[in-house]
Scaffold this motif. Structure first.
Motif, PDB file in Angstrom:
ATOM      1  N   UNK A 255       0.839  -1.202   0.000  1.00 26.24           N
ATOM      2  CA  UNK A 255       0.000   0.000   0.000  1.00 26.24           C
ATOM      3  C   UNK A 255       0.875   1.253   0.000  1.00 26.24           C
ATOM      4  N   UNK A 256       0.763   2.041  -1.046  1.00 26.09           N
ATOM      5  CA  UNK A 256       1.547   3.282  -1.147  1.00 26.09           C
ATOM      6  C   UNK A 256       0.635   4.431  -0.693  1.00 26.09           C
ATOM      7  N   UNK A 257       0.866   4.901   0.527  1.00 28.15           N
ATOM      8  CA  UNK A 257      -0.068   5.859   1.135  1.00 28.15           C
ATOM      9  C   UNK A 257      -0.089   7.195   0.363  1.00 28.15           C
ATOM     10  N   UNK A 258       1.101   7.695  -0.013  1.00 31.40           N
ATOM     11  CA  UNK A 258       1.140   8.986  -0.718  1.00 31.40           C
ATOM     12  C   UNK A 258       0.369   8.880  -2.046  1.00 31.40           C
ATOM     13  N   UNK A 271      -7.735  12.566   8.037  1.00 27.36           N
ATOM     14  CA  UNK A 271      -6.427  11.926   7.893  1.00 27.36           C
ATOM     15  C   UNK A 271      -5.912  11.480   9.261  1.00 27.36           C
ATOM     16  N   UNK A 272      -5.581  10.203   9.371  1.00 22.72           N
ATOM     17  CA  UNK A 272      -4.907   9.691  10.562  1.00 22.72           C
ATOM     18  C   UNK A 272      -3.461   9.488  10.149  1.00 22.72           C
ATOM     19  N   UNK A 273      -2.540  10.188  10.805  1.00 25.60           N
ATOM     20  CA  UNK A 273      -1.144  10.016  10.406  1.00 25.60           C
ATOM     21  C   UNK A 273      -0.334   9.415  11.560  1.00 25.60           C
ATOM     22  N   UNK A 274       0.195   8.240  11.317  1.00 25.16           N
ATOM     23  CA  UNK A 274       1.115   7.622  12.282  1.00 25.16           C
ATOM     24  C   UNK A 274       2.059   6.700  11.548  1.00 25.16           C
ATOM     25  N   UNK A 275       3.119   6.300  12.260  1.00 23.56           N
ATOM     26  CA  UNK A 275       4.154   5.473  11.648  1.00 23.56           C
ATOM     27  C   UNK A 275       4.171   4.086  12.296  1.00 23.56           C
ATOM     28  N   UNK A 276       4.679   3.120  11.578  1.00 21.13           N
ATOM     29  CA  UNK A 276       4.848   1.771  12.122  1.00 21.13           C
ATOM     30  C   UNK A 276       6.184   1.225  11.644  1.00 21.13           C
ATOM     31  N   UNK A 277       6.732   0.307  12.424  1.00 25.11           N
ATOM     32  CA  UNK A 277       7.990  -0.337  12.031  1.00 25.11           C
ATOM     33  C   UNK A 277       7.652  -1.759  11.614  1.00 25.11           C
ATOM     34  N   UNK A 278       7.786  -2.032  10.318  1.00 27.00           N
ATOM     35  CA  UNK A 278       7.466  -3.380   9.827  1.00 27.00           C
ATOM     36  C   UNK A 278       8.724  -4.241   9.885  1.00 27.00           C
ATOM     37  N   UNK A 291       9.784   9.826  10.630  1.00 29.40           N
ATOM     38  CA  UNK A 291       9.984   8.887   9.506  1.00 29.40           C
ATOM     39  C   UNK A 291      11.071   7.866   9.812  1.00 29.40           C
ATOM     40  N   UNK A 292      12.214   8.338  10.336  1.00 33.83           N
ATOM     41  CA  UNK A 292      13.347   7.424  10.515  1.00 33.83           C
ATOM     42  C   UNK A 292      13.132   6.407  11.634  1.00 33.83           C
ATOM     43  N   UNK A 296       7.357   4.043   7.363  1.00 34.07           N
ATOM     44  CA  UNK A 296       6.638   4.948   6.459  1.00 34.07           C
ATOM     45  C   UNK A 296       7.370   6.286   6.364  1.00 34.07           C
ATOM     46  N   UNK A 297       7.288   6.892   5.177  1.00 34.34           N
ATOM     47  CA  UNK A 297       7.905   8.202   4.984  1.00 34.34           C
ATOM     48  C   UNK A 297       6.842   9.272   5.274  1.00 34.34           C
ATOM     49  N   UNK A 298       6.884   9.768   6.490  1.00 35.82           N
ATOM     50  CA  UNK A 298       5.822  10.702   6.910  1.00 35.82           C
ATOM     51  C   UNK A 298       5.949  12.033   6.150  1.00 35.82           C
ATOM     52  N   UNK A 299       7.169  12.397   5.768  1.00 35.46           N
ATOM     53  CA  UNK A 299       7.337  13.610   4.949  1.00 35.46           C
ATOM     54  C   UNK A 299       6.583  13.460   3.622  1.00 35.46           C
ATOM     55  N   UNK A 300       6.752  12.309   2.956  1.00 34.51           N
ATOM     56  CA  UNK A 300       6.066  12.080   1.670  1.00 34.51           C
ATOM     57  C   UNK A 300       4.552  12.134   1.850  1.00 34.51           C
TER      58      UNK A 300
END
Ligand code: DNO
Length: 357
Positions: A255-258, A271-278, A291-292, A296-300
């Motif tokens: 899934x490409x969120x951007x 918009x729900x914005x959060x990151x996960x580590x797969x 992002x790091x 997910x690249x939250x900037x993108x």
């Protein structure tokens, strides 16, 4: 965009409105009446009380997460019509108090699913995490027990004890519902409520399935770009829209969120914005928003929202538990407030760089 923060009400949240209003850039909270069972009408009186309380702190309440959909509607049972009528009444009542977006989900039986609500990371913070193997080996009853046991006495919307007591019966009923049937049941629901949503000027925003794949053999359809597109076409109205949750959909690396943001544009109302580590085997931990810290690249993602001229509501999603906070899993104050500061920082930078300021 309008920056918001999810709040479960003064009797059901460790975070206070006094704290929320001090977060830089906040415009309002995303609210819910957590004690009203799915299928019942939200009374005007209860809605008014909630809105008045939130407004008294200088905050808006324009988004509800969620008005939950009764299981009979998802199952397509003949009893669904009365619950759909109740849903319409709730929308009408909400519209009288300025609600603009209603988030809901169409996940059979379970809402969001995790196998650990407090996994400790190297830095001592704890996060929600998901291990596929544990789900495959687990009895659904045990999952319910674990999740409810980790709730710290606070309600967990989507995991209501009363409803989940009938687990075996529910699983039995879902044996006749495959993905296509679930789409049809969603169509039936949308065809009846979207005209009311239009009249009330309330945008409906379906939330993705979390995680975005089948669990325990139950069908799940709000999982990828193709299915989101299909859902928007079930009733092609701007009032039939999306809650785009980066962390849910992003758990599937396909899934490409951007790209989804650019594709679905103004049909995204929330918009729900959060990151996960797969991890390499597909399991995942929730991470800080940075992002790091995740996959997910939250900037993108924020750039895509900026590119489409996103005017909707946004909220940081689950945070880690840090600095000794003891709160509802995923919904403490500190890490979500850090998330907001980061998202606002990205937005300002993207905006000024684009304008050449
Ligand atoms: C979990 C949330 C979900 C979400 C519902 C929307 O933390 O993301 O429970 O609110 O699925 O209906």
């Amino acid at each position: 965009m309008k920056m918001t923060f999810r709040w479960f009400g003064s009797k059901d949240d460790t975070v206070t409105l006094d704290q929320i209003r001090q977060i830089p850039g906040i415009t309002g909270v995303v609210g819910m009446l957590t004690d009203i069972p799915a299928g019942e009408v939200w009374s005007e009186e209860r809605i008014r009380e909630l809105v008045v309380e939130v407004n008294s702190y200088g905050l808006e309440l324009e988004v509800i997460e969620s008005v939950n959909v009764h299981e009979d509607i998802k199952l397509g049972l003949s009893t669904r019509d009365k619950y759909i009528e109740n849903y319409k009444k709730t929308l009408k009542n909400l519209s009288k108090y300025g609600i603009k977006v209603v988030c809901y989900n169409f996940m059979p039986v379970f809402d969001w699913t995790r196998t650990d609500l407090a996994k400790e990371l190297e830095d001592g913070s704890t996060v929600l995490s998901y291990e596929q193997k544990l789900i495959e080996e687990m009895d659904p009853d045990k999952l319910v027990e674990d999740i409810q046991g980790g709730s710290k006495g606070l309600s967990l919307p989507g995991w209501e004890p009363e409803r989940l007591k009938k687990l075996k019966e529910l699983f039995q009923l879902y044996r006749d519902v495959d993905e296509d049937q679930l789409f049809e049941n969603l169509r039936y629901f949308l065809e009846r409520i979207i005209p009311t949503a239009e009249e009330c000027d309330i945008k409906m925003a379906i939330h993705p399935d979390d995680p975005p794949w089948t669990i325990f053999g139950l069908p799940r359809i709000v999982t990828n770009k193709e299915n989101l597109g299909r859902i928007l076409k079930l009733v092609d109205s701007p009032y039939n829209g999306l809650t785009l949750c980066s962390g849910c959909l992003g758990a599937n690396p396909n899934n490409d969120i951007a790209d989804m943001i650019r594709t679905f544009g103004d049909r995204i109302h929330f918009a729900h914005v959060r990151n996960i580590k797969i991890h390499p085997n597909g399991d995942f931990d929730e991470s800080s928003h940075l992002s790091s810290d995740g996959s997910l690249d939250i900037f993108e993602i924020m750039k895509a929202y900026h590119d489409i001229g996103f005017k909707g509501y946004i909220r940081p999603d689950h945070g880690r538990m840090i600095w000794g906070e003891d709160a509802r899993p995923g919904y403490g104050l500190y890490d979500r407030a850090l998330g907001i500061a980061y998202l606002n920082g990205l937005w300002e930078a993207i905006d000024k760089m684009k304008r050449g300021v």
